[in-house]
Design a protein around this motif. Sequence first.
Motif, mmCIF file in Angstrom:
data_model
loop_
_atom_site.group_PDB
_atom_site.id
_atom_site.type_symbol
_atom_site.label_atom_id
_atom_site.label_comp_id
_atom_site.label_asym_id
_atom_site.label_seq_id
_atom_site.Cartn_x
_atom_site.Cartn_y
_atom_site.Cartn_z
ATOM 1 N N GLU A 173 0.953 -1.425 -0.081
ATOM 2 C CA GLU A 173 0.036 0.045 -0.052
ATOM 3 C C GLU A 173 0.867 1.254 -0.021
ATOM 4 O OE1 GLU A 173 -3.870 -1.750 2.342
ATOM 5 O OE2 GLU A 173 -2.344 -0.890 3.308
ATOM 6 N N ARG A 174 1.964 1.377 0.810
ATOM 7 C CA ARG A 174 2.812 2.403 0.752
ATOM 8 C C ARG A 174 3.499 2.491 -0.507
ATOM 9 N NH1 ARG A 174 6.124 0.647 4.388
ATOM 10 N NH2 ARG A 174 4.948 1.552 6.350
ATOM 11 N N ARG A 175 3.952 1.613 -1.327
ATOM 12 C CA ARG A 175 4.582 1.595 -2.544
ATOM 13 C C ARG A 175 3.675 2.059 -3.703
ATOM 14 N NH1 ARG A 175 8.645 3.466 -5.298
ATOM 15 N NH2 ARG A 175 8.792 2.672 -7.389
ATOM 16 N N ILE A 176 2.311 1.670 -3.507
ATOM 17 C CA ILE A 176 1.268 2.294 -4.240
ATOM 18 C C ILE A 176 1.107 3.687 -4.255
ATOM 19 C CG2 ILE A 176 -1.273 2.217 -5.017
ATOM 20 C CD1 ILE A 176 -1.111 -0.683 -4.143
ATOM 21 N N ARG A 177 1.055 4.332 -3.253
ATOM 22 C CA ARG A 177 1.035 5.657 -2.765
ATOM 23 C C ARG A 177 2.297 6.564 -3.492
ATOM 24 N NH1 ARG A 177 -1.054 4.115 2.069
ATOM 25 N NH2 ARG A 177 1.005 4.157 3.182
ATOM 26 N N THR A 178 3.440 6.046 -3.292
ATOM 27 C CA THR A 178 4.737 6.461 -3.598
ATOM 28 C C THR A 178 4.641 6.726 -5.252
ATOM 29 O OG1 THR A 178 5.722 5.696 -1.811
ATOM 30 C CG2 THR A 178 7.123 6.551 -4.046
ATOM 31 N N VAL A 179 4.180 5.444 -5.976
ATOM 32 C CA VAL A 179 4.124 5.337 -7.491
ATOM 33 C C VAL A 179 3.098 6.152 -7.995
ATOM 34 C CG1 VAL A 179 3.260 4.052 -9.438
ATOM 35 C CG2 VAL A 179 4.996 2.987 -7.679
ATOM 36 N N GLU A 180 1.946 6.561 -7.286
ATOM 37 C CA GLU A 180 0.674 7.205 -7.778
ATOM 38 C C GLU A 180 1.237 8.844 -7.609
ATOM 39 O OE1 GLU A 180 -2.483 6.236 -5.396
ATOM 40 O OE2 GLU A 180 -2.995 4.814 -6.802
ATOM 41 N N ASN A 181 1.965 9.355 -6.518
ATOM 42 C CA ASN A 181 2.405 10.458 -6.448
ATOM 43 C C ASN A 181 3.631 10.820 -7.671
ATOM 44 O OD1 ASN A 181 1.172 11.132 -4.108
ATOM 45 N ND2 ASN A 181 2.696 10.399 -2.781
ATOM 46 N N LYS A 182 4.383 9.913 -7.914
ATOM 47 C CA LYS A 182 5.154 10.076 -9.030
ATOM 48 C C LYS A 182 4.688 10.276 -10.306
ATOM 49 C CE LYS A 182 9.248 7.711 -7.178
ATOM 50 N NZ LYS A 182 10.181 6.667 -7.196
ATOM 51 N N LEU A 183 3.451 9.593 -10.441
ATOM 52 C CA LEU A 183 2.755 9.472 -11.751
ATOM 53 C C LEU A 183 1.987 10.957 -12.104
ATOM 54 C CD1 LEU A 183 1.327 5.823 -12.498
ATOM 55 C CD2 LEU A 183 2.546 7.237 -13.825
ATOM 56 N N ASP A 184 1.307 11.225 -10.880
ATOM 57 C CA ASP A 184 0.665 12.604 -10.898
ATOM 58 C C ASP A 184 1.760 13.696 -11.531
ATOM 59 O OD1 ASP A 184 -1.620 11.283 -10.072
ATOM 60 O OD2 ASP A 184 -1.383 11.995 -7.848
ATOM 61 N N ASP A 185 2.832 13.750 -10.952
ATOM 62 C CA ASP A 185 3.873 14.726 -11.501
ATOM 63 C C ASP A 185 3.973 14.501 -12.943
ATOM 64 O OD1 ASP A 185 6.013 16.881 -10.842
ATOM 65 O OD2 ASP A 185 7.150 15.353 -11.336
ATOM 66 N N LEU A 186 4.304 13.200 -13.332
ATOM 67 C CA LEU A 186 4.586 13.186 -14.715
ATOM 68 C C LEU A 186 3.430 13.421 -15.583
ATOM 69 C CD1 LEU A 186 6.490 9.665 -14.849
ATOM 70 C CD2 LEU A 186 7.457 11.968 -15.436
ATOM 71 N N THR A 187 2.309 13.037 -15.198
ATOM 72 C CA THR A 187 0.926 13.363 -15.900
ATOM 73 C C THR A 187 0.675 14.777 -16.194
ATOM 74 O OG1 THR A 187 -0.186 11.318 -15.197
ATOM 75 C CG2 THR A 187 -1.479 13.086 -15.944
ATOM 76 N N ASP A 188 1.118 15.797 -14.810
ATOM 77 C CA ASP A 188 1.036 17.148 -15.025
ATOM 78 C C ASP A 188 2.141 17.712 -16.323
ATOM 79 O OD1 ASP A 188 -1.076 17.097 -13.106
ATOM 80 O OD2 ASP A 188 0.398 17.532 -11.365
ATOM 81 N N ARG A 189 3.106 17.137 -16.297
ATOM 82 C CA ARG A 189 4.177 17.793 -16.950
ATOM 83 C C ARG A 189 3.673 17.364 -18.294
ATOM 84 N NH1 ARG A 189 9.659 15.392 -15.335
ATOM 85 N NH2 ARG A 189 8.826 14.331 -13.620
#
Length: 446
Positions: A173-189
């Motif tokens: 669950e912790r790793r899922i949250r980390t990956v989603e935060n990274k993806l949010d940043d990439l999606t914004d870019r």
Amino acid sequence: MQHSPPAETDAQRANISDADGDPDRTAIVVARDADEQPDTTEVERLAAAARYEVVDALTQRRAEDGQYNLGRGKAEALARRVVETDADAALFDVELTPGQYSSLTALLPDGTGVVDRHRLVLEIFEAGAGDEAARLQVERARLRYELPRIRETEERTHMQRAAETGSRVVDTERRIRTVENKLDDLTDRASERRAERRDQGFDLVAIAGYTNAGKSTLLHRLADDLSIDGMAPGHADLDGEAEVADRLFKTLDTTTRRAAIDGRRVLLTDTVGLVDGIPHDLVASFSATLDAIADSDLALLVADASDPLPKLREKLRVSLRELDAPRGELLVVLNKVDLVDGDALDERREAVESVAGDRAAAVLTVSALAGDGADRLRDTVAAALPSETVQFDLPNTGETQSFLAWAHEHGCADAEYEGDRVRVRFAGRPAVVDRARSRAASIRVD
């Protein structure tokens, strides 16, 4: 009922092996359907794309069993066939519940992989993920898939330690949250890059559709810097810059190329191919990839005209279900028309129109490989792109020449010279036309 893999699949598997080397492991494919005798063709193609050699196939026509998905007798027969063939894995053409996965793992010989359709597609995606966004999307999808199965295993073995350090559930669950935060940043870019490209005068056109419909071949037909000259006969799809023989999910990475279409500067993006039977939450895991479609000025949904009518309808339904509507129009491109005679093509056009309904602005027939209908497609794309036209009467000065250079880079500009005056006709995206008006208004009259 047991049967050997069909000859067509053997040929497809040979094509994959030629491209990527010999398969890494062996497998038995398993398919069950409550209403009709299952067809294992597509799951065997998925297996080949994931580098499995299919050594046997088991099918069953019956309702789902809660414990094994198959009936108990068929599940035990599968266990015997795994031993007899020394298969590395059993590949199921359905999504297994966590409980079914656990029961099958206990029933089959130790070390036998239990892979359902969801996990099989993930394995293919994992092999094809090239850029950071694709790799993170695959990891998020895999973790979401594994989490309930990890939870089931821990509960069955009394190892559940909620909120404790060291619990696999908590770690996942912790790793899922980390990956989603990274993806949010990439999606914004990625969204910012699309906005920048629009400001530069580019129209964004996404190419979508069921896998092997010919999306990448169409990209090669339309793009300025790609060519389909020298392709081998047939309708092998293309990926990026090289030919790939009938390949599922070659890559998750979107491929973007420039094209000049009727004077418009266009960026064409080829997106990942869809396939039936993938759970919606898995498709949603690749939102960063599919955002290119939703944020496009125009989307081309490619369908294979050579498919039988029932299969064509079903593939189109799958594609329309999984794709968000583009911000602009949607055109359905019925590809490979050179493989279909006139009457059959009329039937397929009618089928597409009945399935797509008012979601599609038009249905076009083309052969991306042979070039049939390509000019009409370009004309329709140009007409469907957001556009506005304006005319300026400007002095023939250095400032006007600089304005003309800008206009040619950001839209379609024509100039007529009359003495010391220049009449400029400019067409482009509405927002770019507004910028042209502002620039023209600032030009001084000497």
